[in-house]
Structure formats: structure tokens, C-alpha cells
Design an enzyme around this catalytic site. Structure first.
Site, short mmCIF file in Angstrom:
data_model
loop_
_atom_site.label_atom_id
_atom_site.label_comp_id
_atom_site.label_asym_id
_atom_site.label_seq_id
_atom_site.Cartn_x
_atom_site.Cartn_y
_atom_site.Cartn_z
N HIS A 169 26.17 30.44 23.51
CA HIS A 169 25.33 29.64 24.40
C HIS A 169 24.31 30.51 25.13
O HIS A 169 23.15 30.12 25.27
CB HIS A 169 26.17 28.87 25.40
N HIS A 176 24.36 19.72 20.20
CA HIS A 176 25.06 20.95 20.57
C HIS A 176 25.30 21.85 19.35
O HIS A 176 25.23 23.07 19.47
CB HIS A 176 26.40 20.64 21.24
N ASP A 214 24.29 25.74 19.07
CA ASP A 214 25.15 26.82 18.57
C ASP A 214 24.48 27.57 17.43
O ASP A 214 24.54 28.81 17.36
CB ASP A 214 26.48 26.25 18.07
N HIS A 239 30.39 28.32 13.44
CA HIS A 239 29.99 29.69 13.75
C HIS A 239 30.20 30.64 12.56
O HIS A 239 29.32 31.44 12.22
CB HIS A 239 30.77 30.21 14.95
#
Length: 307
Positions: free
Chosen positions: A78, A236, A240, A263
Site C-alpha cells: 500500500h 483495491h 495492490d 501478490h
């Protein structure tokens, strides 16, 4: 030109997974320094961790980086998104613990802090990574891809059984301040079943629905005050992705396409990119190209108000 923050700015909070308190300070840094994290609670000389793709220790729940001394830092995505989205190329980020505090679960607190202090340009030109041929990675039904494009374009799609999330898809050009306006206040989210599993494994100790995370359970949104955007989850995921792509070390000019990606898969994509020298070129940006980079045209007034 390469940018840094004008003066230092600090934030205090707790880690989402560890629940441990931490203080973060973003400090100015000179040209060519890049983004470097420094654990202030660890031994001097061993506590710097470059924000680079090859420092990532892959985890499904957050982005965790580690240096050659074994010093780790979790949940950097973030604050990395905030730095990239505000056009910060060089900074020293000091952290007093093993995890960057989650704040409100989005990047908006970091963005507001950075822009309130102002951005200082140097005399050094920005270099960027221009994608010249497609690169793709897969894990099961999840894919991540980079293809040539004149800006950084992020496209993301998600598909969840929980009807409160369902299928969502969005595409945004990351120049012209769109990250600040459209993505920066979108919070991390998870399913109630995932929360139960994380708590059982000693994780999510700092998570609170409505305070720093949005929780979904079937057709229910467990978040006092509701969503900030009807499609907050996919926004969101794009946030990311921007933060994880920032670990390339230079701004990217290309079209990122993520489908159910996380991720680890975005890190796989960067590893595949840098393993193929024919897939990219490093270019020095002129004014026209610089205007197409992430962070170009950002303004403090464009940060969405949050409850």
C-alpha cells in the site's frame, strides 16, 4: 525529472497481520537512490531493504521483502502504491517494526501525507521500463500479463462466489492523477471464511472490519458505513498491483492485465519480465513521455474524502 518528497512525513498504526504497533517515516532521498526501506529496530548496517522484485519473499497475503541479512518487512504494497501513484522515485522509508501499519486499509493516508508535504524534482531524468513484447505468467486459473502500451494501463478482473463481491472488472490509465482519484482510498478486503482461517493461524491480529478492512460473507458486507465504491474490491486489487509493480525499480510503460492475480503472481510476472531482456527496454523519459508516467498530474485536492 526524478522526484522525492520535500520534507519527511510520519504515520503511526498497527500491522494488519502482526497486530504490532509501528511508526513509518518517509524521508527525502537523492537521485538514483530508488525506494529503500529501513528497519529502525534492527542493527545498523543490516537494516536496509531495497524495494525491488528480487527482494520479495513470496506470500499469498501480502508483499514481504527481505535483505541478504535476513531482515524482513511485510505489507509494503500500500505504501509502495502511494509512492508510485504520487510520482515519488526516490525515498528512504523508515519503519520501526516488522510490518508497515495498515492505516485504514487503503493507500489514502499515505497519499495525503506525501502530497501535503509536497514533491521536489531533481535535475536527473526519469528512466522507465518500456514493455516491447508480451510476458505472461499463470497459476491455476489466475493470470498476469504485461503487453506494450504508451502509458501504464492497469486492467484487473476478479470473480468470487460471495454474491456481495461477484465478478468485477476495471481498467484505468495510471497517469493524470487517476490513482489518487480512483483507487487510493479503496480498502483491503477478504471473505469471512478467510478471516477465520487467518485468525486460526495467528494472522490478521490487527484487522478490524470497517476500520482497516472490508469483510464479505455471502451477500453481506461486514463494514459499518458500507463500501466507498460499488466495485471497491477490484479497485483495491488494482491498488495492490500498482504497488507490486513498483518493485520493478523504475516506472513501467505497459498494459498490465491481471485476472484473479495476487501478490505472488505479480512478482512472478516481474521475474519473468527481467528474465527476458528482449521483452523490455530502459528508456530515458522526455517531457512528453514523463507526462504519461504514474503520478503525473497528481494534486492534493483530488484525494477522495473518506469517512
Amino acid at each position: 525529472m526524478q522526484n522525492t518528497i520535500k520534507t519527511a512525513v510520519s504515520f503511526s498504526g498497527v500491522g494488519l497481520h502482526s497486530g504490532l504497533p509501528a511508526r513509518v517515516t518517509i524521508k527525502p532521498a537523492g537521485p538514483e537512490c530508488g525506494i529503500v526501506f529501513r528497519r529502525t529496530d534492527c542493527a545498523l548496517g543490516q537494516n536496509d531493504i531495497p524495494a525491488l522484485w528480487d527482494q520479495v519473499l513470496q506470500s499469498p497475503l501480502c508483499t514481504r521483502i527481505v535483505n541478504r541479512h535476513g531482515v524482513e518487512l511485510s505489507t509494503v504494497e500500500h505504501i509502495m502504491a502511494a509512492l508510485v501513484g504520487c510520482g515519488i522515485h526516490n525515498a528512504l522509508v523508515e519503519v520501526s517494526g516488522p510490518e508497515v501499519p495498515i492505516m485504514d486499509g487503503s493507500a489514502s493516508v499515505f497519499v495525503r501525507g506525501i502530497l501535503s508535504k509536497g514533491i521536489r524534482s531533481s535535475d536527473a531524468p526519469v528512466k522507465a521500463i518500456r514493455i516491447v513484447k508480451p510476458v505472461e505468467v499463470r497459476r491455476g486459473d489466475a493470470t498476469a500479463r504485461l503487453v506494450p502500451h504508451e502509458t501504464l494501463l492497469i486492467e484487473f478482473s476478479i470473480d468470487f462466489e460471495d454474491t456481495a463481491i461477484g465478478s468485477q472488472k476495471k481498467t484505468l490509465n495510471m497517469s493524470n492523477g487517476s490513482f489518487v482519484r480512483e483507487l487510493s482510498n479503496s480498502r483491503t478486503f477478504c471473505r469471512q471464511a478467510d478471516v477465520d482461517a487467518m485468525l486460526a493461524n495467528g494472522l490478521a491480529q490487527g484487522g478490524t472490519p470497517g476500520v482497516n478492512a472490508v469483510v464479505f460473507d455471502g451477500d453481506r458486507v461486514i463494514c459499518p458505513g458500507g463500501l466507498r465504491h460499488a466495485d471497491e474490491p477490484v479497485r483495491h486489487k488494482m491498488l495492490d498491483a500498482l504497488g507490486d509493480l513498483g518493485l520493478a525499480g523504475l516506472p513501467i510503460l505497459g498494459h498490465y492485465q491481471g485476472a484473479r492475480a495476487g501478490h505472488a503472481l505479480t512478482n512472478d510476472l516481474l521475474r519473468a519480465l527481467f528474465a527476458d531482456p528482449e521483452a523490455f527496454e530502459v528508456v530515458e523519459c522526455d517531457a512528453e513521455m514523463g507526462a504519461r508516467l504514474p503520478g503525473a498530474g497528481v494534486h492534493l485536492r483530488e484525494i477522495p474524502e473518506v469517512a
